[in-house]
Design an enzyme around this catalytic site. Structure first.
Site, PDB file in Angstrom:
ATOM      1  N   LEU A  90       0.807  -1.222   0.000  1.00  0.00           N
ATOM      2  CA  LEU A  90       0.000   0.000   0.000  1.00  0.00           C
ATOM      3  C   LEU A  90       0.842   1.275   0.000  1.00  0.00           C
ATOM      4  O   LEU A  90       0.437   2.301  -0.548  1.00  0.00           O
ATOM      5  CB  LEU A  90      -0.932  -0.026   1.227  1.00  0.00           C
ATOM      6  CG  LEU A  90      -1.992   1.053   1.362  1.00  0.00           C
ATOM      7  CD1 LEU A  90      -2.881   1.118   0.129  1.00  0.00           C
ATOM      8  CD2 LEU A  90      -2.842   0.796   2.605  1.00  0.00           C
ATOM      9  N   ASP A 145       0.177  -5.400  10.139  1.00  0.00           N
ATOM     10  CA  ASP A 145      -0.140  -4.397  11.155  1.00  0.00           C
ATOM     11  C   ASP A 145      -1.062  -5.040  12.198  1.00  0.00           C
ATOM     12  O   ASP A 145      -2.114  -5.577  11.847  1.00  0.00           O
ATOM     13  CB  ASP A 145      -0.845  -3.213  10.479  1.00  0.00           C
ATOM     14  CG  ASP A 145      -0.988  -2.012  11.405  1.00  0.00           C
ATOM     15  OD1 ASP A 145      -1.040  -2.200  12.629  1.00  0.00           O
ATOM     16  OD2 ASP A 145      -1.056  -0.885  10.884  1.00  0.00           O
ATOM     17  N   THR A 220      12.629 -11.886   5.482  1.00  0.00           N
ATOM     18  CA  THR A 220      11.985 -10.575   5.587  1.00  0.00           C
ATOM     19  C   THR A 220      12.730  -9.661   6.557  1.00  0.00           C
ATOM     20  O   THR A 220      13.303 -10.115   7.545  1.00  0.00           O
ATOM     21  CB  THR A 220      10.529 -10.718   6.076  1.00  0.00           C
ATOM     22  OG1 THR A 220      10.525 -11.263   7.397  1.00  0.00           O
ATOM     23  CG2 THR A 220       9.735 -11.622   5.156  1.00  0.00           C
ATOM     24  N   GLU A 221      12.676  -8.383   6.268  1.00  0.00           N
ATOM     25  CA  GLU A 221      13.327  -7.391   7.136  1.00  0.00           C
ATOM     26  C   GLU A 221      12.754  -7.457   8.558  1.00  0.00           C
ATOM     27  O   GLU A 221      13.487  -7.427   9.541  1.00  0.00           O
ATOM     28  CB  GLU A 221      13.123  -5.990   6.550  1.00  0.00           C
ATOM     29  CG  GLU A 221      13.884  -4.913   7.305  1.00  0.00           C
ATOM     30  CD  GLU A 221      13.505  -3.503   6.857  1.00  0.00           C
ATOM     31  OE1 GLU A 221      12.315  -3.175   6.921  1.00  0.00           O
ATOM     32  OE2 GLU A 221      14.409  -2.750   6.460  1.00  0.00           O
ATOM     33  N   GLU A 222      11.414  -7.557   8.655  1.00  0.00           N
ATOM     34  CA  GLU A 222      10.763  -7.628   9.966  1.00  0.00           C
ATOM     35  C   GLU A 222      11.222  -8.861  10.725  1.00  0.00           C
ATOM     36  O   GLU A 222      11.531  -8.795  11.908  1.00  0.00           O
ATOM     37  CB  GLU A 222       9.249  -7.717   9.787  1.00  0.00           C
ATOM     38  CG  GLU A 222       8.402  -6.501   9.985  1.00  0.00           C
ATOM     39  CD  GLU A 222       8.848  -5.470  10.982  1.00  0.00           C
ATOM     40  OE1 GLU A 222       8.863  -5.770  12.197  1.00  0.00           O
ATOM     41  OE2 GLU A 222       9.172  -4.366  10.599  1.00  0.00           O
TER      42      GLU A 222
END
Length: 244
Positions: A90, A145, A220-222
């Site tokens: 998004l 989120d 993944t970065e997270e």
């Protein structure tokens, strides 16, 4: 020709610091970007020009919803060279970063990374605009989120209503992968999937045999951030089953 300061001089890849954005966006707000009227309207030649030139009938089979900086897509690309994949994001700056990253990888690795792309869109609203019934084999929802406040739970990307849409676009036998470092959200996503009649959990043996499961944190970065901080992750991986 002048050097592009937003790209690494050696690798030609974009520098993340020039594409930073908020960690999450409000999925219920209206943003302005083009949306295909139907899956038939998706222009594959823009996303996968080399693939379409060889086989114009190929369709996207993996969707990374809220793909962030594209780490999972890039890890999956060489593992599944015959499957087309799309990242759906998004945030405009982040989408632009992923696009530049993929283009850079295609340039420095001729013939590779032609099977991945990214689109800026709101997947909570427009999944059926991109994919037909039973089109997808894998869907990923990694570190979404959490929307902690109860009044905001309707914004969560895994919900009973949205699972109906995901079940529609997933083929029978297709897999939905979710992971988070927020225990309450992990329980929520797992319970939503458990209660849905068109999903069943993978067994421990199936999880161990699935090479993709290991990438949920590693690619993944997270996930890497959580691992660095010694945090826990909460995973739910379910298979789309036929209606009883």
């Amino acid at each position: 020709m002048g050097e592009n300061p937003t790209h690494n001089k050696k690798t030609g890849l974009p520098r993340k610091r020039f594409y930073r954005a908020r960690a999450h966006s409000n999925p219920l707000s209206d943003s302005h970007f083009p949306i295909p009227i139907s899956p038939e309207e998706v222009d594959y030649s823009l996303h996968y020009p080399e693939v379409v030139r060889v086989d114009p009938s190929k369709r996207i089979e993996f969707a990374d919803v809220g793909c962030g900086f594209g780490g999972l897509l890039i890890a999956l690309a060489p593992l599944f060279p015959d499957n087309l994949m799309i990242g759906m994001e998004l945030r405009d700056k982040v989408t632009e970063y992923v696009k530049e990253r993929i283009l850079g990888l295609r340039t420095t690795n001729p013939g590779q990374y032609q099977n991945i792309s990214v689109v800026r869109t709101n997947s909570m609203k427009y999944i059926p605009n991109y994919f037909g019934k039973g089109q997808l084999k894998k869907m990923f929802f990694l570190f979404p989120d959490p929307h902690f406040k109860e009044k905001n739970h309707r914004r969560r990307v895994i919900s009973p209503f949205l699972l109906d849409e995901y079940a529609y676009v997933l083929a029978v036998g297709g897999i939905i992968y979710t992971i988070t470092d927020v225990e309450e959200l992990g329980e929520w996503m797992k319970s939503c999937l458990e209660e849905h009649p068109m999903f069943e959990a993978l067994t421990t043996e199936e999880l161990e045999a699935d090479q993709v499961v290991k990438l949920l944190t590693a690619a993944t970065e997270e996930g890497q951030k959580v691992a660095r901080n010694g945090g826990q992750t909460f995973r739910a991986v379910f298979r789309r089953i036929a209606a009883h």
